[in-house]
Design a protein around this motif. Structure first.
Motif, mmCIF file in Angstrom:
data_model
loop_
_atom_site.group_PDB
_atom_site.id
_atom_site.type_symbol
_atom_site.label_atom_id
_atom_site.label_comp_id
_atom_site.label_asym_id
_atom_site.label_seq_id
_atom_site.Cartn_x
_atom_site.Cartn_y
_atom_site.Cartn_z
ATOM 1 N N CYS A 503 0.832 -1.213 0.000
ATOM 2 C CA CYS A 503 0.000 0.000 0.000
ATOM 3 C C CYS A 503 0.864 1.259 0.000
ATOM 4 N N LEU A 504 1.936 1.260 0.779
ATOM 5 C CA LEU A 504 2.811 2.427 0.856
ATOM 6 C C LEU A 504 3.455 2.725 -0.496
ATOM 7 N N VAL A 505 3.964 1.696 -1.145
ATOM 8 C CA VAL A 505 4.609 1.896 -2.445
ATOM 9 C C VAL A 505 3.609 2.398 -3.479
ATOM 10 N N PHE A 506 2.419 1.850 -3.484
ATOM 11 C CA PHE A 506 1.397 2.262 -4.460
ATOM 12 C C PHE A 506 1.026 3.730 -4.293
ATOM 13 N N LEU A 507 0.999 4.213 -3.066
ATOM 14 C CA LEU A 507 0.503 5.564 -2.803
ATOM 15 C C LEU A 507 1.570 6.645 -2.882
ATOM 16 N N PHE A 508 2.845 6.311 -2.616
ATOM 17 C CA PHE A 508 3.842 7.362 -2.428
ATOM 18 C C PHE A 508 5.092 7.252 -3.300
ATOM 19 N N VAL A 509 5.136 6.309 -4.232
ATOM 20 C CA VAL A 509 6.356 6.124 -5.024
ATOM 21 C C VAL A 509 6.060 6.332 -6.510
ATOM 22 N N PRO A 510 6.426 7.491 -7.078
ATOM 23 C CA PRO A 510 6.240 7.717 -8.519
ATOM 24 C C PRO A 510 7.231 6.891 -9.337
ATOM 25 N N GLU A 511 6.870 6.599 -10.567
ATOM 26 C CA GLU A 511 7.727 5.836 -11.467
ATOM 27 C C GLU A 511 8.832 6.729 -12.029
ATOM 28 N N THR A 512 10.072 6.208 -12.106
ATOM 29 C CA THR A 512 11.200 6.957 -12.661
ATOM 30 C C THR A 512 11.872 6.222 -13.813
#
Length: 541
Positions: A503-512
């Motif tokens: 859940c944390l990665v889905f909500l707070f990590v943009p793709e680079t």
């Protein structure tokens, strides 16, 4: 006073000027007049003692404007071929560049081996130091020893990376830390009580923190953008490989008797010696030369050793020169840079994303398996030698490639049922297979690229601090968790933490992925609330 702005926020930086961002590679659509370009190149060469290479920088100036290579008649056939190869044969690079990757690999191998050595030592250490009684005190002591490298790494060493790099350079910081690591590995093997071992583990953690933070940044700064992502993951890949090597070493010294744990603790010094011997064969990174004194001539000299042609080496320093980052923007205080990680919108969002992936990597529980797999297998009625062998298979699977919950449930199977052992081992191995391609290599690569140059060192080192503080917390509490909840309950808890990490990665990590350094400014210009809303209301459906 310069300001950072986006659609919803404007934050004034501390001091007189903003920190220098990563150079913007996007030039104006209308090319400058040839006379203006020529004058600028000549001025660049005069100021930075590169007049003898001015003919190369003239051609590099045309190239960085995006002019097709075939439209530049002054290019030689070799230069044209080399520019085309940047996209068509991107892995054809000079040997010296791959030497930097070898150095990074050696640093990664030491870190992985250090983790694995304690895995085997845990089977002997309690009895050797008379802390084998099942008491809360002994659980705490064992947890502190195992988490020692994480504690000192997160609380101290990661915050020393920036000042050490500033004073000693990338290579000097790695060399100094490697010396401390060598001393700690040998000293830990000679300890006579748990207090001495803890001291050496704390020193070792400080050394590993400097090595890991510096080498990841060093590699990211030296390799071309086209292969940066692929080479950045080499750290985790060879960290996983060294975990496997460490498990093999654990089995190899089994026949040496009850004192074999000392050989396990000393083992990682082998990779450290190689690291010490090779680090100064590598050139210093372009970014470090430019950040500390604006030494374009030295930066160019370094890149000549890391690129296929002098033309390719000239492009990056001249491109940075076009942006003219003020020297004062680089020479700001350590405290100011640290503060700006959390107050400057673009940098704050990168910090949030990096901290999220680092925390998520620990929540998945992989380091618990790395440290305690032999103990877990022993608790499942494996023999001591069988537990070491089973852990070695884990190390191999980790290298090549919902299961943590299944591993926990496997403890419900009766001890008399042979399927219990096979089920537990299989689920742990499958968990490792799922971890290795994703949460294993991504956090290190992600953290090394998302920060602007001005904040890259402090950003990466603070990210390393976060992941090690969480790793320390998990390693410290695992013995007590097993005593309280049993191995089954602890495994189920980590399964739930995996859901939290998702859940944390889905909500707070943009793709680079496939983004240049300058394009990352756009990625992190989107306010966090807006990104979360998009993920939940548009992307998820």
């Amino acid at each position: 006073m310069k300001r950072y702005e986006d659609e919803q926020e404007t934050v004034t930086l501390l001091g007189d000027s903003s920190p220098a961002e990563e150079p913007d590679l996007r030039l104006d659509d209308s090319p400058a007049a040839p006379e203006q370009d020529s004058c600028e190149v000549i001025e660049f060469g005069r100021i930075h003692n590169l007049s003898h290479k001015i003919h190369i920088f003239h051609r590099a100036a045309l190239l960085v404007q995006g002019i097709p290579v075939y439209d530049i008649p002054s290019f030689t056939e070799d230069e044209t071929r080399a520019v085309r190869a940047e996209s068509e044969s991107k892995w054809r690079q000079p040997l010296r560049l791959y030497l930097i990757i070898v150095v990074t690999v050696l640093g990664a191998m030491e870190q992985g081996w250090v983790q694995t050595s304690m895995n085997g030592v845990n089977l002997y250490l309690p009895k050797a130091f008379s802390i084998d009684a099942d008491t809360p005190r002994n659980d705490l002591i064992l947890g502190v020893i195992n988490s020692g490298i994480y504690l000192s790494n997160g609380l101290l060493s990661a915050w020393l990376v920036t000042p050490l790099n500033k004073r000693l350079g990338r290579r000097g910081a790695v060399f100094s830390a490697a010396l401390c690591s060598l001393f700690s590995n040998i000293g830990g093997a000679l300890t006579q009580n748990w207090q001495q071992l803890l001291l050496f583990r704390l020193i070792l953690g400080c050394a590993l923190g400097v090595i890991s933070s510096t080498l990841n940044v060093f590699a990211a700064e030296c390799v071309p953008a086209a292969i940066r992502g692929g080479l950045a993951v080499s750290w985790q890949m060879f960290c996983a490989f060294s975990i496997f090597v460490g498990f093999v070493a654990n089995v190899a010294v089994y026949a040496f008797g009850p004192k074999n744990w000392r050989l396990r603790l000393a083992g990682p010094f082998l990779s450290t010696i190689l690291l010490l011997g090779l680090i100064y064969v590598c050139p210093e990174s372009l970014a470090w030369h430019l950040k500390h004194g604006g030494r374009y001539n030295l930066a160019y000299r370094s890149l000549v050793r890391l690129r296929n042609t002098e033309l390719q080496a000239a492009g990056d320093p001249y491109l940075v020169y076009l942006q003219r980052p003020a020297k004062a923007n680089m020479d700001v205080s350590y405290l100011k840079h640290t503060t700006e990680l959390f107050i400057v919108p673009r940098i704050r969002r990168a910090t949030l994303a990096v901290y999220t992936v680092m925390i998520s990597q620990q929540l998945c529980g992989i380091n618990i398996i790395s440290f305690y797999s032999s103990t877990i297998f022993a608790d499942a009625n494996f023999s001591t030698f069988g537990a070491l062998v089973a852990s070695t298979v884990f190390g191999f699977v980790n290298f090549i490639a919902l299961t943590i919950l299944a591993a926990g449930l496997s403890f419900s199977v009766s001890n008399e049922n042979p399927a219990r052992l096979w089920l537990l081992a299989t689920m742990i191995y499958l968990f490792c297979v799922e971890h290795s391609p994703g949460m294993g290599p991504v956090p290190a690569a992600y953290s090394a690229e998302v920060f602007p140059l001005s904040h890259r060192e402090i950003g990466v080192s603070s990210a390393v601090a976060v992941t090690n503080i969480w790793a320390a917390a998990l390693s410290l509490t695992f013995p007590a968790l097993v005593s309280t909840l049993s191995s089954q309950g602890a495994s189920i808890l980590y399964a739930l933490l995996n859901v939290v990490a998702l859940c944390l990665v889905f909500l707070f990590v943009p793709e680079t992925r496939l983004k240049r350094f300058d394009e990352l400014d756009e990625v992190f210009s989107v306010p966090t609330r807006q990104f979360v809303k998009y993920q939940v209301t548009e992307y998820l459906p």
